[in-house]
Design a protein around this motif. Sequence first.
Motif, short mmCIF file in Angstrom:
data_model
loop_
_atom_site.label_atom_id
_atom_site.label_comp_id
_atom_site.label_asym_id
_atom_site.label_seq_id
_atom_site.Cartn_x
_atom_site.Cartn_y
_atom_site.Cartn_z
N ILE B 107 0.85 -1.19 0.00
CA ILE B 107 0.00 0.00 0.00
C ILE B 107 0.88 1.24 0.00
O ILE B 107 2.07 1.17 0.26
N TYR B 168 -5.27 -0.03 2.56
CA TYR B 168 -5.24 -1.49 2.35
C TYR B 168 -6.56 -1.95 1.74
O TYR B 168 -6.58 -2.72 0.77
N LYS B 171 -6.87 -0.97 -1.83
CA LYS B 171 -6.01 -1.78 -2.67
C LYS B 171 -6.64 -3.15 -2.92
O LYS B 171 -6.68 -3.63 -4.06
#
Lengths: 100, 475
Positions: B107, B168, B171
Motif C-alpha cells: 500500500i 489497504y 487496494k
Amino acid sequence: MKITKEEVLHVAELARLDMDDEAVAKFSEQIGTILAYMDTLNQVDTRGVPPTSHALSLHNAFREDEAAGSLDRDDALANAPEREDGCFVVPRIVEQREAK
Amino acid sequence: MEYVTVIGLEVHAQLNTNTKIFCGCSTAFGAPPNTHVCPVCLGMPGVLPVLNRKVVAFAVTMGIATRCTINRESRFARKNYFYPDLPKGYQISQYELPICEHGHVDIDTNGEKKRIGITRIHMEEDAGKLSHLAGRPVSHVDLNRTGVPLIEIVSEPDIRSPEEAGAYLRKLRSILRYLGICDGNMEEGSFRCDANVSIMPAGSDTFGTRAELKNLNSFRNVEKALHYEIIRQREVIEDGGAVVQETRLWNPDRGVTTSMRGKEEAHDYRYFPDPDLLPVVVDDAWIQEIEAGLPELPDQKEQRFVGTLGLSAYDAGVLTADRELADYFEACLESYDRPKPVANWIMGPLLGRLNAEGETIAASPVAPADLAALLKLVDDGTISGKIAKTVFDDMAATGKAPGEIVTEKQLVQLSDTSAIEEIIDEVIASHPDEVAAFRGGRKKLLGFFVGQVMKATQGKANPKMVNEILQQKLQ
C-alpha cells in the motif's frame, strides 16, 4: 468421570437444549464412555499416518457454474411456522449479530 | 503516554459467480425474498452440497494476485452456531486448511510504500438476510443470499493507523475489481470489512487486548470507527481500566462503537471437517492455467505508467486505482500518443465533472476517441487550450465530436499574424496609460494586454503569437 456437569451444560446450551439434572447425569455418563473409548484409540501408534478428514480417498467433486433452478416460493416456505411478505418470520433476536 | 495502534482486517468479498457455492440457485441481487432458494441452501435434511468449480478458481486467482501460497489440498469445515439467517445451524467455511496463505499487498500512504501481510484467504458461504421490524418482536428472514460464495481475506496485524487500513482496503478492492471476481460494492454488501484493533505502549512488543469492530459499511466508516475506537481504548487505559476483548458495533449515526454483549458463548464454533464435501486439490496445471489468464494488476500498471509512459507516481496512482479509469486512459492513447496531457485532462476536467455528479468513469459523457481528437486540435493549433475547455464542456453536454463543435461555433484559433497585429495595434492605441506604465517598468502589465487581445477575439487568438507580437510592439 471424563466430563464435568458444567461441560455438559455448556454443550447443551450451545445446542439450545434444555436439560434437567437427570438428563445431565445420564449424558455425562454416556459422553464419558465415548471419551474413554477415544482414550483407547489414542493408544494406537499413528506416527507417520496423515490425519484423516474423509473416509473416501476421493477429491474435487465439482459442479459447473450453471443455474439449476430454485424452488417455488410456496414450497420453500411450506415448513415455516409463520410467514409474511414472502419471508420466514422468526422471533426477534436482540443481539445484532452481523452475518459472516 | 505514546501508544501504537495495531489493526488487522477481515474482508469478506462476494464472488461474481452466476450461481451459489454449493447449489445451482442464482446469486442475482434484488430478487423477491426466498425465490433463489432450494433444498440445499435451505438446509433440508438429506441434501448434498456440491462445490462450484468457479469459486475455487476465483479464490486461487485472488491468492496468486496477492502473492499467497496456494495450498495444493484444502478442506471445508462446519462452523456451528445458531442464528436465524443460517438455516443449517452451521456455516460451511474453511478452518484448518484454507485454500491460500501467507500473501501480501503493498500500500501507499503519504507517499510511503508499506507491505501488509495476508494471513489467509478462504472460501465460505454467505448467510441470509434478516430484517428487524420496527415496533414488533419479530424479524423477517430472506434466504436468497444464503450460500452465495464469499472469500474471506484475513490480514496480518500489520496495519498501524486508520489511514493505512483505508489504503489497504482500497487496494484489495482495486485488485478484486481488476480480476473481475468481485464488484467491490461496500454499500450493497458485496465487499465487507470487520476490524480487530488494539493499542500498546510505544516500544512494547506485546499487543494489547483487541476489540473486533463490525458494521463498517463504507470506507469512510472504517476509518471513522477506527479513529473512535483508538481514542476510546486510550481513555479506558488512562483511566486505569483494561480493554475487554469483545465485539463492538459501529453506529454511524452516533459516531460511536458500542459493546455487543453475550458473544462469549457464541464464539465456541466447534469447527470440524464437513463430511459432505471432499477435499479440494489444486494441481500445478490448474494454477498455471489461472496464472496465464491474469490481467495486468494495479501495481504493474502503475509501474508501467511511470516507467514507460513517463507519468508522475501520483498521476499513475490515481489512474490505476480503478481498472475502468485506466482502460479509459489507455483507450485515449490509442489515437493520441502524449500521455501527460491525456492524464491532465482526465484527472482535471473529466473527473472533476464526474465527481461533481457522483458518477464514475463508466458514465463518462465523452468517449476516449473524442477526448483524443480534442487534444489533437489543440496540438495542431486549430484551437487554443483555453477554447478547448469550452469545447470539452460542450462535448460533455451534447455528446458531439470536438471537430463538429469547433466548426459550428467558429472556434478555430486565430493564427494569422497580420490579423493579430491589427488587433494589438488597436489595443495599444486605446490604452496609452498602461503602455506608458509598461514601458516604465511595470512588466506585469503584459497579462493585461494579453487579456484585452483575448477579449477582442473571444479567446480565439493564438496565445503564443499574441505574447510574442505584444512583446515586440511594446518594446
